[in-house]
Motif scaffolding. Structure first.
Motif, PDB file in Angstrom:
ATOM      1  N   THR A  20      -4.278   4.690   0.914  1.00  9.06           N
ATOM      2  CA  THR A  20      -4.570   4.113  -0.404  1.00  9.06           C
ATOM      3  C   THR A  20      -4.080   5.027  -1.513  1.00  9.06           C
ATOM      4  OG1 THR A  20      -6.528   3.005   0.496  1.00  9.06           O
ATOM      5  CG2 THR A  20      -6.407   3.270  -1.893  1.00  9.06           C
ATOM      6  N   LYS A  23      -0.268   4.661  -1.910  1.00 11.68           N
ATOM      7  CA  LYS A  23       0.116   3.394  -2.538  1.00 11.68           C
ATOM      8  C   LYS A  23      -0.228   3.396  -4.020  1.00 11.68           C
ATOM      9  CE  LYS A  23      -0.304   0.468   1.602  1.00 11.68           C
ATOM     10  NZ  LYS A  23      -1.018  -0.667   2.227  1.00 11.68           N
ATOM     11  N   ARG A  24      -1.458   3.800  -4.356  1.00  9.92           N
ATOM     12  CA  ARG A  24      -1.879   3.780  -5.755  1.00  9.92           C
ATOM     13  C   ARG A  24      -1.093   4.806  -6.579  1.00  9.92           C
ATOM     14  NH1 ARG A  24      -6.765   0.980  -6.825  1.00  9.92           N
ATOM     15  NH2 ARG A  24      -6.981  -0.560  -5.147  1.00  9.92           N
ATOM     16  N   ASN A  26       2.039   5.857  -6.068  1.00  9.99           N
ATOM     17  CA  ASN A  26       3.375   5.311  -6.324  1.00  9.99           C
ATOM     18  C   ASN A  26       3.329   4.212  -7.381  1.00  9.99           C
ATOM     19  OD1 ASN A  26       4.458   7.036  -4.404  1.00  9.99           O
ATOM     20  ND2 ASN A  26       4.324   5.520  -2.755  1.00  9.99           N
TER      21      ASN A  26
END
Length: 208
Positions: A20, A23-24, A26
């Motif tokens: 997570t 992803k967050r 980026n």
């Protein structure tokens, strides 16, 4: 039906938490870049992962943007104050360490019988008690070393005795083998002599 409200809380599973975060992170860096391009904004973004790794994006020079921010919120000059507090802290630490070293050196001298003329009765009794404890520890250490040395000598003595016994057995076995060989040789010579004598006697009788 619309999606329900998702409660924001720490993700307990470390693998899911790392996925997570990636992803967050980026997504956040991408949004910062898009904001700087679309709106001609000066953007500086700093991210530190849970493991302490740093990630950043700056549409302009990062140091310039940070300086501009500090000037905007009135933090200019605080570095000098922080530096002064830091220097004062380390100066106090150095002074404290120096006092500790001096105290330890004084105690060491006292334990060696030096500079004890200024000590009172209470300090001398305390020093005497420390010396007694030290002497007892030294004696205990000495007894342990001597005991270990004696045990080592006993083990060596036992090993030498066992080796000596093995050598004695080999010598006796060798002597026994030699004795058997000598006996066998004597018996062979005696039998040969008897046969020779019998042949001479037989030849003599035949001649008559």
């Amino acid at each position: 039906m619309g999606r329900g409200k998702v409660e924001l809380k720490r993700i307990e599973n470390s693998t899911s938490r790392q996925v997570t975060f990636s992803k967050r992170r980026n997504g956040l860096l991408k949004k910062a870049f898009e904001l700087s391009i679309l709106c001609d904004a000066e953007v500086a973004l700093l991210i530190f992962s849970p493991t302490g790794r740093a990630y950043q994006f700056a549409s302009h020079d990062m140091d310039r943007t940070i300086f501009r921010y500090r000037n905007e919120v009135g933090l200019i000059g605080s570095d000098d104050q922080l530096g002064s507090r830091s220097m004062e802290f380390w100066r106090n630490e150095i002074d404290e360490l120096k006092r500790t070293v001096d105290s330890m050196e004084t105690k060491l001298k006292h334990l060696g019988g030096e500079d004890i003329s200024t000590l009172g009765t209470k300090e001398l009794k305390h020093l005497e008690r420390q010396l007694k404890i030290g002497v007892e520890r030294i004696r205990s250490k000495k007894r342990r070393i001597i005991s270990e040395h004696i045990n080592m000598l006993k083990r060596k003595q036992k090993a030498l005795q066992e080796e000596n016994s093995r050598l004695q057995k080999r010598v006796k076995l060798h002597e026994l083998n030699n004795a058997n060989i000598n006996i066998s040789s004597g018996s062979l010579e005696s039998n040969t002599c008897n046969v020779f004598q019998q042949r001479i006697l037989h030849d003599g009788i035949s001649g008559l």
